[in-house]
Design a protein around this motif. Structure first.
Motif, short mmCIF file in Angstrom:
data_model
loop_
_atom_site.label_atom_id
_atom_site.label_comp_id
_atom_site.label_asym_id
_atom_site.label_seq_id
_atom_site.Cartn_x
_atom_site.Cartn_y
_atom_site.Cartn_z
N VAL A 119 13.33 56.45 9.91
CA VAL A 119 14.69 56.36 10.45
C VAL A 119 15.14 57.69 11.02
CG1 VAL A 119 15.45 54.43 9.03
CG2 VAL A 119 15.67 56.75 8.15
N ASN A 120 14.37 58.75 10.73
CA ASN A 120 14.74 60.08 11.21
C ASN A 120 13.96 60.52 12.44
OD1 ASN A 120 16.72 60.68 9.25
ND2 ASN A 120 15.10 61.02 7.76
N VAL A 121 13.46 59.56 13.23
CA VAL A 121 12.82 59.94 14.49
C VAL A 121 13.87 59.68 15.57
CG1 VAL A 121 10.87 59.57 16.01
CG2 VAL A 121 10.57 59.26 13.56
N PRO A 122 14.58 60.74 16.01
CA PRO A 122 15.76 60.53 16.86
C PRO A 122 15.44 59.85 18.20
CG PRO A 122 15.26 62.90 16.59
CD PRO A 122 14.33 62.16 15.71
N PHE A 123 14.22 60.06 18.73
CA PHE A 123 13.92 59.53 20.06
C PHE A 123 13.09 58.26 20.01
CE2 PHE A 123 9.90 61.58 19.31
CZ PHE A 123 10.26 62.70 18.57
N ALA A 124 13.02 57.59 18.83
CA ALA A 124 12.21 56.38 18.72
C ALA A 124 12.93 55.19 19.37
CB ALA A 124 11.93 56.07 17.26
N ASN A 125 12.15 54.35 20.09
CA ASN A 125 12.71 53.12 20.63
C ASN A 125 12.81 52.06 19.55
OD1 ASN A 125 10.95 54.53 22.83
ND2 ASN A 125 12.53 53.39 23.94
N LYS A 126 11.92 52.15 18.57
CA LYS A 126 11.91 51.18 17.48
C LYS A 126 11.25 51.80 16.25
CE LYS A 126 10.30 46.44 16.52
NZ LYS A 126 11.53 45.70 16.26
N THR A 127 11.65 51.31 15.08
CA THR A 127 10.95 51.74 13.86
C THR A 127 10.23 50.54 13.26
OG1 THR A 127 12.85 51.31 12.47
CG2 THR A 127 12.63 53.54 13.30
N ILE A 128 9.04 50.79 12.74
CA ILE A 128 8.22 49.73 12.15
C ILE A 128 7.69 50.24 10.81
CG2 ILE A 128 6.10 48.36 12.41
CD1 ILE A 128 6.52 48.48 15.43
N THR A 129 7.65 49.37 9.81
CA THR A 129 7.17 49.81 8.50
C THR A 129 5.72 50.30 8.57
OG1 THR A 129 6.36 48.95 6.42
CG2 THR A 129 7.06 47.37 7.98
N GLU A 130 5.40 51.28 7.74
CA GLU A 130 4.07 51.89 7.77
C GLU A 130 2.98 50.91 7.34
OE1 GLU A 130 6.68 52.82 6.01
OE2 GLU A 130 6.14 53.83 4.13
N ILE A 131 3.36 49.88 6.58
CA ILE A 131 2.37 48.89 6.15
C ILE A 131 1.77 48.22 7.39
CG2 ILE A 131 2.05 46.72 4.88
CD1 ILE A 131 2.89 48.78 2.89
N ALA A 132 2.64 47.74 8.27
CA ALA A 132 2.20 47.08 9.50
C ALA A 132 1.41 48.05 10.37
CB ALA A 132 3.40 46.53 10.26
N CYS A 133 1.88 49.29 10.47
CA CYS A 133 1.23 50.28 11.34
C CYS A 133 -0.15 50.67 10.83
CB CYS A 133 2.11 51.52 11.47
SG CYS A 133 3.61 51.19 12.42
N HIS A 134 -0.30 50.80 9.52
CA HIS A 134 -1.61 51.16 8.98
C HIS A 134 -2.64 50.08 9.25
CE1 HIS A 134 -1.56 55.01 6.99
NE2 HIS A 134 -0.27 54.82 6.87
N ALA A 135 -2.21 48.83 9.07
CA ALA A 135 -3.14 47.72 9.29
C ALA A 135 -3.56 47.69 10.77
CB ALA A 135 -2.48 46.41 8.89
N ARG A 136 -2.57 47.86 11.65
CA ARG A 136 -2.85 47.82 13.10
C ARG A 136 -3.73 49.01 13.50
NH1 ARG A 136 -4.48 46.82 16.87
NH2 ARG A 136 -3.69 46.20 18.92
N GLY A 137 -3.44 50.18 12.96
CA GLY A 137 -4.22 51.37 13.29
C GLY A 137 -5.65 51.26 12.80
N ALA A 138 -5.82 50.76 11.58
CA ALA A 138 -7.17 50.65 11.00
C ALA A 138 -8.00 49.65 11.79
CB ALA A 138 -7.06 50.21 9.54
N ASN A 139 -7.34 48.62 12.31
CA ASN A 139 -8.03 47.60 13.11
C ASN A 139 -8.69 48.23 14.34
OD1 ASN A 139 -7.67 45.52 15.56
ND2 ASN A 139 -8.06 44.36 13.67
N LEU A 140 -8.05 49.24 14.91
CA LEU A 140 -8.64 49.93 16.06
C LEU A 140 -9.67 50.98 15.61
CD1 LEU A 140 -8.06 50.49 19.36
CD2 LEU A 140 -7.45 52.68 18.36
N MET A 141 -9.30 51.74 14.59
CA MET A 141 -10.15 52.84 14.15
C MET A 141 -11.49 52.38 13.59
SD MET A 141 -7.25 55.17 12.34
CE MET A 141 -8.33 56.24 11.44
N TYR A 142 -11.45 51.28 12.85
CA TYR A 142 -12.66 50.84 12.14
C TYR A 142 -13.22 49.53 12.68
CZ TYR A 142 -11.10 54.29 8.69
OH TYR A 142 -10.69 55.44 8.06
N GLY A 143 -12.52 48.92 13.62
CA GLY A 143 -12.98 47.65 14.16
C GLY A 143 -12.30 46.47 13.49
N ASN A 144 -12.41 45.29 14.14
CA ASN A 144 -11.63 44.13 13.65
C ASN A 144 -12.26 43.42 12.46
OD1 ASN A 144 -13.72 42.80 14.81
ND2 ASN A 144 -12.52 41.81 16.42
N THR A 145 -13.33 43.99 11.89
CA THR A 145 -13.90 43.40 10.68
C THR A 145 -13.21 43.92 9.41
OG1 THR A 145 -15.56 45.14 10.66
CG2 THR A 145 -16.19 43.04 11.68
#
Lengths: 288, 95, 253
Positions: free
Chosen positions: A92-118
């Motif tokens: 909530v403290n990122v003043p220039f963010a267009n949107k905030t998303i919980t880190e749970i969702a972001c970690h899952a999405r990031g790992a999907n790219l970093m390690y592949g969709n398996t």
């Protein structure tokens, strides 16, 4: 001032091959954690630049600093970024963010790219929390839990031990294997009680490496019991700062009976990377 | 999705689990909880979806062992009010 | 009949020598790491103070989390048993005993005969024990002794978000940086621990018949917070931290 053994290094990186001016969508993800902050910049979903820094006492400033450091020497300014997503404990403290998303969702999405969709199970061990996430082939969360109530099983707990034993935090993992045989784990879960226990072991004449091995082993075991609530399915990955500590990673894999997938990406940027990926999708959604 | 809110500490596991596939968003659980720890919110765990879900409020997540204590003290065999009103059985407590 | 009770706690060792139910010597010492030697030294010293010899001792009973180290004790009882025995012997009308030590907190419900009916424990997490206060006192740079009095001077309610002692320490430091008064922080810390003990005590039940024992009974701010939380009077015996050792000493019947 006494030497601070828990301190880790800050860093940034930028791609030598991508020219951001060729891209349609530049998105940025900023993960403001309690201990460290990362900024990731993507050009059409490709990793272009990132940074990792300590979070200061002023979260909005930390977000800006992380962003500026990622932009360093790119010729890009904040105005060239189409969409910014904030995530993490201080999102909530990122003043220039267009949107905030919980880190749970972001970690899952990031790992999907970093390690592949398996990837199906992600363990993120941050500075002040521990997250266990199950996801599907699209990186969508199917089950999760987060523990930020108790320092056991977090980077902070490991920092307390590094300080107690005067071992630089980066060396903890390697040193924890320099023992004649694996000692029994420290029996207290609570970091405060574990510290007392460790002091007793040192007085009994245990070498430092053996004590840190006993703590790594206790921490791994604790995280395994945490993972059991959501169930572990391969492929399994570990992200976050502790993902770099082989003392934990190897013991965890052994107890779970799963190898962890490796990645060429920096495991600490998973949250910010996921945020940037959502940023790209949201920017394109808004355009259509 | 199963969302587990709560924590594990040295003294045990304290999680309230919400199964978002079962939850129909009726909101009956919200007034049923005497402490008011549940709320309907936009699904923050799937930013591309438009559905709502029940969550445990942030200020209770680190102390639900204590927040839920009044209902837990009622008697070991009584059904918790939030669980009782949830017809699709979307809410479970780990302790 | 002269008996001895030895309570080996996480922080302090307490020894009580009784003649019948009368305390003839008592003493405490930091537990340290050589428990057995420490216990022996204190025991010998107290025998001298009481002017009795080892031959005159009828029975030695050990209790406390480190009781196994006292291998010369003929008998050993759990802390719950010893605490209930000691507390109800001092105040027979008490039906709820709260015992908060350095690493453990427990609430015990006893019937009119002093028999234990129910109890709840916290022994695995520093958040509900004296160790929590100790960590925060260190962060505030206030002695444990002054901590209770300091918190009594405050009537403000400031929230503490962190539950874990490790995280709470960082929170206390940042409260200090933002110029929050030490007395207000001390009160917030006492309130936080008291709220955990309150919830545990409600679980076992009470009816204005509470006695607080253990090292935390020296923290006046904590007692106040506990009274408020439970909305009840609380009896605090003199020498509250010796009650468990006393209970062990008189347990032989």
């Amino acid at each position: 001032m006494a030497k601070e053994f828990w301190r880790w290094k800050e860093y940034n990186w930028k791609s030598e091959t991508i020219d951001w001016k060729d891209g349609n969508t530049v998105s940025c993800g900023i993960d403001v954690g309690s201990v460290s902050s990362q900024a990731v910049i993507l050009v059409d979903g490709e990793l272009y630049a990132y940074s990792s820094m300590r979070t200061g006492s002023d979260s909005p400033m930390s977000a800006t600093n992380a962003m500026n450091w990622a932009l360093e020497d790119t010729g890009m300014t904040q105005d060239n970024v189409h969409y910014v997503v904030g995530t993490g404990y201080g999102r909530v403290n990122v003043p220039f963010a267009n949107k905030t998303i919980t880190e749970i969702a972001c970690h899952a999405r990031g790992a999907n790219l970093m390690y592949g969709n398996t990837v199906r199970t992600i363990l993120d061990m941050g500075g002040q929390d521990c997250k266990a996430i199950r996801c599907d082939e699209k990186g969508k969360v199917t089950n999760f839990l987060m523990n930020d109530k108790c320092a056991a099983g977090t980077g902070r707990g490991m920092e307390v031990f590094a300080d107690l034993l005067s071992i630089p935090i980066e060396d903890v993992g390697e040193l924890s294997f320099q023992v004649d045989e694996e000692p029994p784990p420290v029996s207290s879960t609570c970091v405060v009680f574990a510290k007392t226990e460790a002091t007793g072991l040192l007085r009994e004449g245990w070498p430092k490496n053996k004590v840190i091995a006993a703590y790594c082993s206790a921490m791994s075991h604790r995280v395994v019991t945490l993972l059991q609530r959501i169930g572990v399915e391969s492929d399994f990955v570990i992200t976050g700062g502790i993902g770099k500590n082989v003392g934990i990673v190897r013991r965890l894999s052994q107890e779970l009976g799963f190898e962890t997938l490796k990645t060429n990406y920096d495991s600490q940027i998973a949250g910010a990377l996921g945020a940037a990926l959502f940023g790209r999708a949201l920017a394109e959604k808004a355009r259509n | 999705m199963i969302a587990n809110f709560g924590y594990k500490d040295g003294s045990g596991d304290f999680y309230i689990s919400i199964d978002t596939d079962k939850c129909n968003g009726c909101g009956d659980c919200i007034p049923a909880c005497p402490v008011g720890l549940l709320q309907i919110r936009e699904n923050e765990y799937d930013p591309m979806a438009d559905d709502n879900m029940v969550v445990v409020l942030e200020e209770h997540r680190k102390k639900i062992k204590y927040s839920c204590a009044p209902c837990k003290n009622e008697g070991k065999d009584s059904i918790l009010p939030c669980v009782k009103v949830c017809l699709p059985n979307a809410i479970t407590h780990s302790w | 009949m002269i008996n001895v009770g030895i309570d080996v706690g996480a922080k302090n060792i307490k020894i009580v020598i009784v003649n019948g139910q009368e305390i003839i010597a008592k003493g405490k010492v930091l537990s340290g790491f050589e428990t057995k030697e420490t216990v022996m030294a204190l025991y010998d010293q107290l025998l001298g103070e009481a002017n009795v010899t080892k031959d005159q001792i009828n029975l030695i009973t050990s209790t406390g989390s480190g009781r196994k180290a006292v291998d010369f004790a003929q008998k050993s009882v759990t802390e719950v048993t010893a605490a209930a025995k000691g507390a109800t012997t001092l105040y027979p009308n008490v039906h709820c005993v709260i015992d908060v030590g350095a690493e453990e907190g427990r609430s015990i419900r006893v019937d009119s005969n002093g028999k234990i009916v129910d109890f709840a424990l916290n022994e695995k997490c520093a958040a509900g024990a004296g160790a929590f206060i100790e960590s925060m006192a260190r962060a505030l740079e206030v002695s444990i002794e002054d901590f209770g009095m300091l918190s009594l001077q405050s009537d403000r309610e400031i929230p503490m978000n962190a539950q874990c002692a490790v995280f709470a320490e960082s929170e206390v430091v940042s409260l200090l940086h933002s110029k929050t008064d030490k007395k207000d922080i001390a009160k917030a810390v006492n309130d936080a621990v008291a709220s955990r003990i309150t919830s545990m005590t409600r679980k076992v039940g009470f009816e204005n018949d509470i006695e607080l024992i253990g090292g935390m009974a020296k923290n006046t701010g904590f007692i106040n917070a506990l009274k408020k939380g439970l909305d009840s009077e609380i009896i605090v015996p003199e020498n509250a931290e010796y009650v468990t050792a006393f209970g062990a000493a008189i347990y032989n019947d």
